[in-house]
Scaffold this active site. Sequence first.
Site, short mmCIF file in Angstrom:
data_model
loop_
_atom_site.label_atom_id
_atom_site.label_comp_id
_atom_site.label_asym_id
_atom_site.label_seq_id
_atom_site.Cartn_x
_atom_site.Cartn_y
_atom_site.Cartn_z
N CYS A 24 -6.53 5.53 29.05
CA CYS A 24 -5.57 5.66 30.13
C CYS A 24 -4.22 5.06 29.77
O CYS A 24 -3.39 4.81 30.65
CB CYS A 24 -6.12 5.01 31.39
SG CYS A 24 -7.64 5.80 31.91
N ASP A 25 -4.00 4.78 28.50
CA ASP A 25 -2.73 4.20 28.07
C ASP A 25 -1.76 5.30 27.64
O ASP A 25 -2.14 6.22 26.93
CB ASP A 25 -2.98 3.24 26.91
CG ASP A 25 -1.73 2.47 26.54
OD1 ASP A 25 -0.63 2.86 26.98
OD2 ASP A 25 -1.86 1.48 25.82
N TYR A 85 -1.11 1.19 12.97
CA TYR A 85 -1.16 0.03 12.06
C TYR A 85 -0.75 0.38 10.64
O TYR A 85 -0.22 -0.44 9.93
CB TYR A 85 -2.58 -0.55 12.02
CG TYR A 85 -3.08 -1.06 13.33
CD1 TYR A 85 -2.34 -1.99 14.06
CD2 TYR A 85 -4.30 -0.64 13.85
CE1 TYR A 85 -2.81 -2.47 15.26
CE2 TYR A 85 -4.77 -1.12 15.06
CZ TYR A 85 -4.03 -2.03 15.76
OH TYR A 85 -4.48 -2.52 16.94
N TYR A 97 -8.09 3.08 6.45
CA TYR A 97 -7.38 2.37 7.53
C TYR A 97 -7.39 3.18 8.82
O TYR A 97 -6.37 3.29 9.51
CB TYR A 97 -5.94 2.05 7.09
CG TYR A 97 -5.88 1.29 5.78
CD1 TYR A 97 -6.35 -0.02 5.71
CD2 TYR A 97 -5.41 1.89 4.61
CE1 TYR A 97 -6.32 -0.72 4.51
CE2 TYR A 97 -5.38 1.20 3.41
CZ TYR A 97 -5.84 -0.10 3.37
OH TYR A 97 -5.82 -0.77 2.18
N GLY A 142 -2.51 -0.06 -3.93
CA GLY A 142 -1.22 0.58 -3.65
C GLY A 142 -1.10 2.00 -4.15
O GLY A 142 -0.09 2.66 -3.90
N SER A 186 0.82 -1.21 0.00
CA SER A 186 0.00 0.00 0.00
C SER A 186 0.85 1.26 0.00
O SER A 186 1.99 1.24 0.45
CB SER A 186 -0.91 -0.02 1.22
OG SER A 186 -2.09 0.70 0.95
N GLU A 216 -7.53 -3.02 -7.79
CA GLU A 216 -8.22 -3.08 -6.50
C GLU A 216 -7.84 -1.89 -5.62
O GLU A 216 -7.24 -2.07 -4.56
CB GLU A 216 -7.80 -4.36 -5.76
CG GLU A 216 -7.95 -5.64 -6.53
CD GLU A 216 -7.16 -6.80 -5.89
OE1 GLU A 216 -6.34 -6.56 -4.97
OE2 GLU A 216 -7.36 -7.93 -6.32
N PRO A 217 -8.16 -0.68 -6.03
CA PRO A 217 -7.77 0.47 -5.21
C PRO A 217 -8.59 0.54 -3.92
O PRO A 217 -9.79 0.29 -3.93
CB PRO A 217 -8.11 1.66 -6.11
CG PRO A 217 -9.25 1.17 -6.95
CD PRO A 217 -8.97 -0.29 -7.20
N GLY A 218 -7.92 0.87 -2.84
CA GLY A 218 -8.61 1.09 -1.56
C GLY A 218 -8.31 2.49 -1.06
O GLY A 218 -9.13 3.41 -1.15
C1 LIG Z 1 -5.71 -3.97 1.20
C2 LIG Z 1 -5.85 -4.53 -0.15
C3 LIG Z 1 -6.15 -3.70 -1.24
C4 LIG Z 1 -6.22 -2.19 -1.14
O1 LIG Z 1 -4.95 -1.68 -1.14
P1 LIG Z 1 -4.67 -0.10 -1.15
O2 LIG Z 1 -3.20 -0.01 -1.01
O3 LIG Z 1 -5.43 0.48 -0.03
O4 LIG Z 1 -5.13 0.42 -2.46
C5 LIG Z 1 -6.34 -4.29 -2.47
N1 LIG Z 1 -6.25 -5.62 -2.63
C6 LIG Z 1 -5.96 -6.46 -1.61
C7 LIG Z 1 -5.89 -7.91 -1.87
C8 LIG Z 1 -5.74 -5.94 -0.34
O5 LIG Z 1 -5.43 -6.77 0.65
#
Ligand SMILES: *Cc1c(COP(=O)(O)O)cnc(C)c1O
Length: 397
Positions: free
Chosen positions: A339-340, A313, A368, A235, A197, A270-272
């Site tokens: 309290c941590d 994370y 995230y 990523g 990522s 697969e953009p997140g």
């Molecule tokens: C987490 C994840 C993503 C998303 O990745 P980003 O870096 O947020 O775009 C896509 N594919 C898979 C398999 C993942 O585990």
Amino acid sequence: MQNPRRARPKPRSRPRWIDPFTPAHIRRLVAEFGSPLLIIDCARVRTQYRALRRALPGVGLHYALKPLPHAAVVETLHAEGGGFDLATTGEVQLVSRLGIDPALCIHTHPIKRPIDIRNAVGAGLRVFVADNPDELPKFLPWRTSVELLLRISFRAPGAICDLSRKFGCDPEALPALARRAHELGLRVRGLSFHVGSQAPNPLKHLEAIETCHRLLAAARRERLGPFDTLDIGGGFPIGYGARAPDIGRFCAPLRAALARLPRRVRVIAEPGRYIAGPAAIGVASVMGRAQREGHWWYYLDDGLYGAYSGQLYDHAHYPVEALRDGGERLPSVLAGPTCDSIDVIAENLLLPRLKEGDLIVGRSMGAYTLASASDFNFFPRATAVAVNRSPGDTGGV
Ligand SMILES: *Cc1c(COP(=O)(O)O)cnc(C)c1O
């Protein structure tokens, strides 16, 4: 005397358009929904999605739900024509509940319990990922209905979030894995990878596309399956505080490499983070303050165990600011509510003197963040509020 009917306050009407990134609208949403909040701007979800579409023409985008699994984001992207990348039964249930066509979804967790496969197949999904020979037999009960992508690993020791150690088969091991799938009568649609990522540059994507190009051709020559799909993963990076890298420029070498693939190869991604990250802000309130060793400490109702969990994370640092102007800026610390002792968001900030109830805003907090929050110490997680849900919307939540 006033007529009591007329004296009753009118329900406050929402502005037609909410720009959740302006102080007035932030205050208004906190007055309505309380604190802490994660405000999701679906208009920004749309602009991010469209920008990536333009940067990767012809590539089918499947939003990875993991960074921000929220119904409003899924519905917004569905209306834009997007697909979805699911990894767990919970994510499958979320899109099923929203009535999304399972043909728009792929299941990309390389390691699954048989029950996860059964649930996903039951919901109508067809495309799954595997990366090792022990995973393959799990698909035998559904041999005739499922198709596989085999995930390849590309080492990225420099990546902030390197996924290549945990998942994926080495490129050299792919031919044997593809042969095994073929022997078992499983249909392999193609290859996938995730270079990690927040990629610092496009070089890993490029290397991965070029290697997969060769592997697809070799598997096809051996007649091991259709091998006509390439999933280039996620990523795609965003800017945290710094100027966002230009996505068109980032993707330019990828476009060139993808253009060299045979025409029959369908490409998906697969953009997140790229879609969710810039689309939300976190809003927290000052619960109390204290002066310690020459610094003002402000204790907020959200912190490292909440939406700021991404600082642990995900190794991200969100630009934070106080929604209060004026006055001298003093050395300050922002701490979370628990309290941590590790629950500190930022130190050595210069902030105006804050008081209880003042609001602190964290930018680029869509990805995230709330997804990995806990309710440690019983401090409730931020409430997610989505605005601008459909284009030209009334700003309904
Ligand atoms: C987490 C994840 C993503 C998303 O990745 P980003 O870096 O947020 O775009 C896509 N594919 C898979 C398999 C993942 O585990």
